[in-house]
Scaffold this motif. Sequence first.
Motif, PDB file in Angstrom:
ATOM      1  N   LYS A  32       0.822  -1.215   0.000  1.00 62.84           N
ATOM      2  CA  LYS A  32       0.000   0.000   0.000  1.00 62.84           C
ATOM      3  C   LYS A  32       0.855   1.265   0.000  1.00 62.84           C
ATOM      4  O   LYS A  32       0.374   2.336  -0.369  1.00 62.84           O
ATOM      5  CB  LYS A  32      -0.942  -0.005   1.211  1.00 62.84           C
ATOM      6  N   LEU A  33       2.112   1.144   0.426  1.00 63.53           N
ATOM      7  CA  LEU A  33       3.001   2.307   0.381  1.00 63.53           C
ATOM      8  C   LEU A  33       3.215   2.801  -1.047  1.00 63.53           C
ATOM      9  O   LEU A  33       3.582   3.955  -1.273  1.00 63.53           O
ATOM     10  CB  LEU A  33       4.355   1.968   1.007  1.00 63.53           C
ATOM     11  N   LYS A  34       2.981   1.927  -2.012  1.00 67.72           N
ATOM     12  CA  LYS A  34       3.182   2.305  -3.413  1.00 67.72           C
ATOM     13  C   LYS A  34       2.007   3.096  -3.983  1.00 67.72           C
ATOM     14  O   LYS A  34       2.172   3.838  -4.953  1.00 67.72           O
ATOM     15  CB  LYS A  34       3.383   1.049  -4.264  1.00 67.72           C
ATOM     16  N   THR A  35       0.819   2.936  -3.387  1.00 67.98           N
ATOM     17  CA  THR A  35      -0.383   3.479  -4.030  1.00 67.98           C
ATOM     18  C   THR A  35      -1.191   4.440  -3.173  1.00 67.98           C
ATOM     19  O   THR A  35      -1.990   5.214  -3.703  1.00 67.98           O
ATOM     20  CB  THR A  35      -1.313   2.323  -4.447  1.00 67.98           C
ATOM     21  N   GLU A  36      -0.999   4.416  -1.855  1.00 66.11           N
ATOM     22  CA  GLU A  36      -1.871   5.210  -0.989  1.00 66.11           C
ATOM     23  C   GLU A  36      -1.538   6.707  -1.036  1.00 66.11           C
ATOM     24  O   GLU A  36      -0.455   7.124  -1.454  1.00 66.11           O
ATOM     25  CB  GLU A  36      -1.770   4.721   0.463  1.00 66.11           C
ATOM     26  N   LEU A  66      10.949   1.114   0.637  1.00 72.43           N
ATOM     27  CA  LEU A  66      11.393   2.168   1.540  1.00 72.43           C
ATOM     28  C   LEU A  66      12.524   2.985   0.921  1.00 72.43           C
ATOM     29  O   LEU A  66      12.629   4.195   1.146  1.00 72.43           O
ATOM     30  CB  LEU A  66      11.842   1.566   2.867  1.00 72.43           C
ATOM     31  N   LYS A  67      13.359   2.334   0.156  1.00 65.85           N
ATOM     32  CA  LYS A  67      14.435   3.045  -0.545  1.00 65.85           C
ATOM     33  C   LYS A  67      13.851   4.127  -1.457  1.00 65.85           C
ATOM     34  O   LYS A  67      14.365   5.254  -1.523  1.00 65.85           O
ATOM     35  CB  LYS A  67      15.265   2.045  -1.353  1.00 65.85           C
ATOM     36  N   ALA A  75      10.257   6.871   6.636  1.00 65.91           N
ATOM     37  CA  ALA A  75      10.851   5.747   5.910  1.00 65.91           C
ATOM     38  C   ALA A  75      12.209   5.395   6.507  1.00 65.91           C
ATOM     39  O   ALA A  75      12.558   4.214   6.659  1.00 65.91           O
ATOM     40  CB  ALA A  75      10.993   6.090   4.427  1.00 65.91           C
ATOM     41  N   ALA A  76      12.988   6.419   6.864  1.00 63.58           N
ATOM     42  CA  ALA A  76      14.279   6.176   7.518  1.00 63.58           C
ATOM     43  C   ALA A  76      14.066   5.498   8.865  1.00 63.58           C
ATOM     44  O   ALA A  76      14.869   4.641   9.272  1.00 63.58           O
ATOM     45  CB  ALA A  76      15.030   7.498   7.687  1.00 63.58           C
ATOM     46  N   TRP A  77      12.997   5.879   9.567  1.00 63.93           N
ATOM     47  CA  TRP A  77      12.693   5.266  10.866  1.00 63.93           C
ATOM     48  C   TRP A  77      12.405   3.772  10.703  1.00 63.93           C
ATOM     49  O   TRP A  77      12.890   2.936  11.479  1.00 63.93           O
ATOM     50  CB  TRP A  77      11.502   5.984  11.496  1.00 63.93           C
ATOM     51  N   VAL A  78      11.620   3.422   9.673  1.00 61.65           N
ATOM     52  CA  VAL A  78      11.316   2.007   9.439  1.00 61.65           C
ATOM     53  C   VAL A  78      12.598   1.251   9.073  1.00 61.65           C
ATOM     54  O   VAL A  78      12.823   0.123   9.524  1.00 61.65           O
ATOM     55  CB  VAL A  78      10.256   1.848   8.333  1.00 61.65           C
ATOM     56  N   LYS A 117      22.565  -4.716   0.793  1.00 65.52           N
ATOM     57  CA  LYS A 117      22.429  -5.321  -0.527  1.00 65.52           C
ATOM     58  C   LYS A 117      21.647  -4.434  -1.482  1.00 65.52           C
ATOM     59  O   LYS A 117      21.958  -4.376  -2.687  1.00 65.52           O
ATOM     60  CB  LYS A 117      21.722  -6.682  -0.383  1.00 65.52           C
ATOM     61  N   GLU A 118      20.636  -3.723  -0.978  1.00 66.56           N
ATOM     62  CA  GLU A 118      19.778  -2.893  -1.828  1.00 66.56           C
ATOM     63  C   GLU A 118      20.376  -1.508  -2.101  1.00 66.56           C
ATOM     64  O   GLU A 118      19.759  -0.689  -2.773  1.00 66.56           O
ATOM     65  CB  GLU A 118      18.406  -2.731  -1.184  1.00 66.56           C
TER      66      GLU A 118
END
Length: 340
Positions: free
Chosen positions: A157-161, A193-194, A208-211, A227-228
């Motif tokens: 949902k982070l992608k669309t909300e 999150l990146k 996002a940094a907190w997560v 890795k990411e």
Amino acid sequence: MAQPRISAYLPPDIDPTKAPLAFGRRALPKLNEELQSPELLMQQRALMALCDLVHDPEKVYQAIALGFLDNLKTLLVHHDQTVRQKTTEVLSIMALHSIGRQGLIQSGVISALTGLLDDPVDICRKNIHQIFDMMAKLPEGAGGVLRAGLIPPLVLKLKTELDEVQELILDTLSNCLRVEVSEALAAGAVTVLKEKLSHPSTAIRSKAAWVLLEISSHAEGKIAVCKEGVIPLLVSLLEDTQPEGQVNTTGALMFAAVTPQGRYSAMGAETIPPLLKLVAEETSKARLNAIKTLTLLAELPEGRQTLLDHRATFQRCLDDPSEAVQRAAQIAITVIEWKP
């Protein structure tokens, strides 16, 4: 791009001023009966009255004892959007109270709310995410969110909300991922999150940094963050002026730099100069995290060599009002001056 704010206004044909407000101990039993009525208007008015009453913790206690939550769970799937909106609003107000959160957890409301993740009404979705956020602040509530299998859909949902809903999702994830991260990692949370680290909203970047900080506190999370290629983006966020954002960003860097791969990645991203700047700012909330991160980088020969020229910056921290900062600075100086 600016987004419209989610409105809690009701449809024009609904007049909340005509909702009969009841008082006294007999009010709640009557409202409970009306919630079960087949008449739509009666249900709507009962919910509006209930929204007012549950601001009082005593009324929340009484409502739970009378079995309101079972009726409210039924109304979550109602065909009428006003009923769904006011039902989620009642639950979100109840979740503001300790007794309400306990009642919602015990009655299985978290699982019942999952069906509204794709509700077409913005305010309904915002209300349920406010509830998830409040519930996740409690260990048992965070556990309830995890058991309901909500982590993968929340990540997606982070992608669309809408932005304001994304903020609530990030708050929920930050508390839940403190407990367990495997589902989030499997759902591609680090990649999502990146992307959020470059979001136009300062609040979303900070959250996002907190997560990521919470993810990096787990061994498997540290590996995924490195890795990411998240570390260079975190370094770029050190220039953000928002204090909480700096704290979250330096915290995420600190946890990631615990691993050798994280330290080398941080060195490659030229992390030392912006961290030294934060250490030199006596009012910086991120000062402690910055010192600890630099201490980790000093374990690398090139990091130690660079920091030898900045020992005075750490020595000034020995007079800091915070004992934690003093201790961290002393450890940093010891590591920087160590000779093989």
